[in-house]
Design an enzyme around this catalytic site. Sequence first.
Site, PDB file in Angstrom:
ATOM      1  N   ARG A 121     -13.357   6.279   8.456  1.00 45.35           N
ATOM      2  CA  ARG A 121     -12.852   4.901   8.464  1.00 45.35           C
ATOM      3  C   ARG A 121     -13.846   3.955   7.806  1.00 45.35           C
ATOM      4  NH1 ARG A 121      -7.866   2.661   8.571  1.00 45.35           N
ATOM      5  NH2 ARG A 121      -7.869   0.600   9.516  1.00 45.35           N
TER       6      ARG A 121
ATOM      7  N   ASP B 155      -8.704  -5.609  -5.754  1.00 45.29           N
ATOM      8  CA  ASP B 155      -8.342  -4.383  -5.032  1.00 45.29           C
ATOM      9  C   ASP B 155      -9.125  -3.195  -5.585  1.00 45.29           C
ATOM     10  OD1 ASP B 155      -7.100  -2.190  -3.814  1.00 45.29           O
ATOM     11  OD2 ASP B 155      -5.102  -3.071  -3.932  1.00 45.29           O
TER      12      ASP B 155
ATOM     13  N   HIS C 290      -7.909  -4.884  -1.228  1.00 50.34           N
ATOM     14  CA  HIS C 290      -6.650  -4.226  -0.883  1.00 50.34           C
ATOM     15  C   HIS C 290      -6.012  -4.835   0.363  1.00 50.34           C
ATOM     16  CE1 HIS C 290      -3.768  -0.958  -1.053  1.00 50.34           C
ATOM     17  NE2 HIS C 290      -3.989  -0.686   0.224  1.00 50.34           N
ATOM     18  N   ASP C 291      -6.830  -5.322   1.282  1.00 54.43           N
ATOM     19  CA  ASP C 291      -6.308  -5.880   2.536  1.00 54.43           C
ATOM     20  C   ASP C 291      -5.648  -7.246   2.371  1.00 54.43           C
ATOM     21  OD1 ASP C 291      -6.778  -3.833   4.272  1.00 54.43           O
ATOM     22  OD2 ASP C 291      -8.507  -4.726   5.264  1.00 54.43           O
TER      23      ASP C 291
ATOM     24  N   SER D  35       0.854  -1.189   0.000  1.00 52.42           N
ATOM     25  CA  SER D  35       0.000   0.000   0.000  1.00 52.42           C
ATOM     26  C   SER D  35       0.894   1.244   0.000  1.00 52.42           C
ATOM     27  CB  SER D  35      -0.950  -0.035   1.198  1.00 52.42           C
ATOM     28  OG  SER D  35      -1.918   0.973   1.110  1.00 52.42           O
TER      29      SER D  35
END
Length: 504
Positions: free
Chosen positions: A290, A443, A480-481, A221
């Site tokens: 968040r 992603d 993405h994680d 990232s």
Amino acid sequence: MLRASSKRLQLSWQVFRRFQSSNPQLSFPCVDQAQERSRQFEQSLQKQQACPNSVDPSASITSPSLSSGPEPVYGKIVSGFKKFYHNKPFLCDHGGILPKFEIAYETWGTLNKDHSNAILLHTGLSASSHAHSHPENTAPGWWEQFIGPGKDVDTNKFFVICTNVLGSCYGSTGPSSVDPGDGKHYATRFPIITVNDMIRAQLLLLDHLKIEKLYASVGSSLGGMQSLTLGALAPHRVGRIASISGGARSHPYSIALRFTQRQILMNDPYWNRGFYYDGVPPHTGMKLAREVATISYRSGPEWEQRFGNRRADPSVSPAFCPDFLIETYLDHAGEKFCLQYDPNSLLYISKAMDMHDMSASHQRSLSENRKKNQHKLDKYLSADVSAEEIIKLNEDTSVLPDVPYQEIANEDRAPEPDPETNLIAGLAPLKDTPVMVMGVESDNLMPVECQRETARCLEKAGNKQVVYHELDANESFYGHDTFLIYRKDLDLVGGKLKKFLELS
């Protein structure tokens, strides 16, 4: 008869409306929760003012944790790290000056005699230096399963260093740090920083550790951006580079997502233009930001399997507060994070990510900017400069555009370098360095085209040692994680990284 009955009904309805609503007002427990948190903060602050030696008001205010599904291990790290102190003024790319700074870092493994086995591990936006547990901090790190003896990043072979980036809040100097000029928090007086600035600070740490050349630079990232940037700024100081779910420049979709998060945060009235450290923090804005971020971190296919469109409790009436399982998941993600990370750090570091661009023209512009601002550093180092002059040197000149948003037709734009040609030229310093680029098809935050473009441009820049991996939707639907998730039954990231690091 019918007419009389109708009149009586109308009269009854009018009387009913005078004294009672046709339906009760909905309840909003999620709003009540946010207001209660603000009230608790205000009460704690009042107690702290009455008793200055009392504990941090946020210490007694907790948020729930996530327990279902594979989730990143992030936490508020306040101990167990080492500190590097740089006690000289530091010029940032956009002209701001830090009188001095600190970098928090942690290490694993043993540095060999010639200091040639060091790996610098770069973090994502909100991570601390605590990538793995150790005696000074036994809590699991955010890459706990990837680092250790015999593991993917093998500490029997390598000396691993992980820093908390400049601008963050877990031990390194950032907006929440105290400005030595007046003894108050920097807040939004902290200078705008770039990924390049983060790397320059890390290179000073390497100088302190007497590491002339890294065995490898590894990151995911934002860390993937840093890893590539280190290779471009100082190719002679790194042996190989791994960039996972990063890229050589930010994608407009990523910029849009981070901009939206910042706008949400900045419009929380408690943000107070960044000066909230002696008051209530912008916890609601932070929570909502968040939640938006979490949407970008994972993927639809995973959530379809994990949550579907199921409600948390079908037996109760629908509500505007968290109702569907996916809503409760996002709510918990926001709750878990809103008091763990400094909101101003989120603003500064996310902006640095947005500005990330390794194209030749952009890097040239930053270099020219530094030369233009060198006089500020020279004056700062001058013994006779006053505090007022220092403030004036760092005066902010940002303004809103004179003209509202306009779509500029391609034929009306000023001539620009071809984006890919420009990026190829910017990546030329990496042509002799082995680079592993990894992307994930699912992603959403950093679309896989960013990694494809990076690998393609590296090869076109003359790099014959590019290793490219792409995980398709069948290999990982964690979005993405993916780089944070360890599963024994799947080789998502670790095995490929291990092979690249140990390739002779």
